[in-house]
Design a protein around this motif. Structure first.
Motif, PDB file in Angstrom:
ATOM      1  N   GLN A   1      50.983  -8.617  56.373  1.00  0.00           N
ATOM      2  CA  GLN A   1      49.784  -7.890  55.968  1.00  0.00           C
ATOM      3  C   GLN A   1      50.059  -7.048  54.733  1.00  0.00           C
ATOM      4  N   ALA A   2      51.210  -6.382  54.697  1.00  0.00           N
ATOM      5  CA  ALA A   2      51.567  -5.555  53.532  1.00  0.00           C
ATOM      6  C   ALA A   2      51.729  -6.414  52.283  1.00  0.00           C
ATOM      7  N   LEU A   3      52.351  -7.585  52.435  1.00  0.00           N
ATOM      8  CA  LEU A   3      52.511  -8.493  51.294  1.00  0.00           C
ATOM      9  C   LEU A   3      51.148  -8.976  50.806  1.00  0.00           C
ATOM     10  N   GLY A   4      50.265  -9.290  51.742  1.00  0.00           N
ATOM     11  CA  GLY A   4      48.928  -9.754  51.369  1.00  0.00           C
ATOM     12  C   GLY A   4      48.123  -8.686  50.654  1.00  0.00           C
ATOM     13  N   LEU A   5      48.231  -7.449  51.124  1.00  0.00           N
ATOM     14  CA  LEU A   5      47.512  -6.345  50.485  1.00  0.00           C
ATOM     15  C   LEU A   5      47.996  -6.134  49.057  1.00  0.00           C
ATOM     16  N   GLN A   6      49.317  -6.175  48.863  1.00  0.00           N
ATOM     17  CA  GLN A   6      49.858  -5.977  47.517  1.00  0.00           C
ATOM     18  C   GLN A   6      49.495  -7.135  46.605  1.00  0.00           C
ATOM     19  N   PHE A   7      49.532  -8.352  47.151  1.00  0.00           N
ATOM     20  CA  PHE A   7      49.156  -9.535  46.378  1.00  0.00           C
ATOM     21  C   PHE A   7      47.706  -9.433  45.924  1.00  0.00           C
ATOM     22  N   CYS A   8      46.837  -8.998  46.807  1.00  0.00           N
ATOM     23  CA  CYS A   8      45.421  -8.834  46.488  1.00  0.00           C
ATOM     24  C   CYS A   8      45.235  -7.770  45.400  1.00  0.00           C
TER      25      CYS A   8
END
Length: 215
Positions: free
Chosen positions: A36-43
Motif C-alpha cells: 500500500q505504501a509503495l502504491g501511494l508513493q507511485f501514485c
C-alpha cells in the motif's frame, strides 16, 4: 511485477494495477502495508494533481497469491503541477486537463515500476521487453547508467547558469531503433530501403515479412 492500464476511462476515471510476484511475500518480506505504501508513493510520483484511490488486495482473481495494488485516478487534473521529465505537453501538467494514457506514458510507468522494484528489493521482470519494446535487460541498465551521468552533468550546467541541450540519454541501439521505425512509418518498401541507405544503415537481407538489420 506487472503494470497495465485497464483502459477503464468510463465515469471519468482511469485504472491501473500493479501486481507483485507471489514469491515477494515469502522471499522479500512484502506485506499488505508495504504494498500500500509503495502504491501511494507511485501514485503521488506519477499522477500528480489527480484525485486518486489506492487500494491493496492480498490475492489475485486466480488465487495465485500475488499481492496487488489498484490505482484509480480521476481523469481530470484538479490543480496545475510542476512539469516532470515524462510530461511533454502542457495538458500533462495544467489544471483542468485530462490524463493521457499514451504509449509513451505507459512506457514511462513500466520503467517506474522496474525502478520501484529495484529500490524495494522485490522480484521483477523486464517490462519493456515483455511489452514488445525489444529492450534487453543489458540495454535497460546501460540507459539507466547513462541517464544518471547525464543528470549529473546537467546539474553542474544548471549550477553554472547554463541550459542543458539534452535531458534524456539514448543508447546507440535506441537511436538506431528510432531511425529504423521512423523510416518504416507510412513508407513503401522502396522508400524504406532508400532511407536506410541514406542513414548509412546496412542490412544483411530483407524480405516482405522480415529483415535482418546491422549497424
Amino acid at each position: 511485477m506487472l503494470i497495465y492500464s485497464c483502459a477503464a476511462r468510463t465515469a471519468g476515471h482511469t485504472k491501473y494495477i500493479i501486481s507483485f510476484d507471489p514469491k515477494d511475500a515469502v522471499e522479500n518480506g512484502l506485506t499488505m502495508e508495504k504494498a500500500q505504501a509503495l502504491g501511494l508513493q507511485f501514485c503521488k510520483d506519477n499522477f500528480p494533481g489527480h484525485p486518486a484511490i489506492v487500494c491493496t488486495h492480498p490475492d489475485g482473481h486466480n488465487s495465485a497469491g500475488n499481492i496487488h495494488v489498484h490505482i484509480v485516478i480521476g481523469s481530470l487534473r484538479v490543480r496545475t503541477v510542476e512539469r516532470q521529465p515524462f510530461m511533454d505537453k502542457p495538458c500533462d501538467w495544467e489544471a483542468g486537463k485530462k490524463h493521457r494514457c499514451t504509449s509513451a506514458m505507459l512506457r514511462h510507468l513500466r520503467v517506474a515500476v522496474m525502478e520501484m522494484c529495484e529500490q524495494a528489493d522485490l522480484n521483477q521482470i523486464n517490462l519493456l521487453e515483455a511489452q514488445g519494446d525489444h529492450v534487453s535487460e543489458r540495454e535497460y541498465w546501460a540507459q539507466r547508467r547513462g541517464q544518471r551521468r547525464l543528470d549529473h552533468a546537467n546539474a553542474k550546467l544548471a549550477a553554472e547558469g547554463q541550459q542543458p541541450t539534452q535531458t534524456v540519454y539514448q543508447t546507440e541501439l535506441d537511436k538506431l531503433r528510432k531511425q529504423i521505425y521512423a523510416c518504416i512509418k507510412n513508407e513503401l518498401r522502396d522508400n524504406f530501403l532508400r532511407k536506410l541507405r541514406l542513414l548509412s544503415i546496412a542490412f544483411h537481407s530483407i524480405h516482405d515479412k522480415n529483415c535482418s538489420i546491422a549497424a
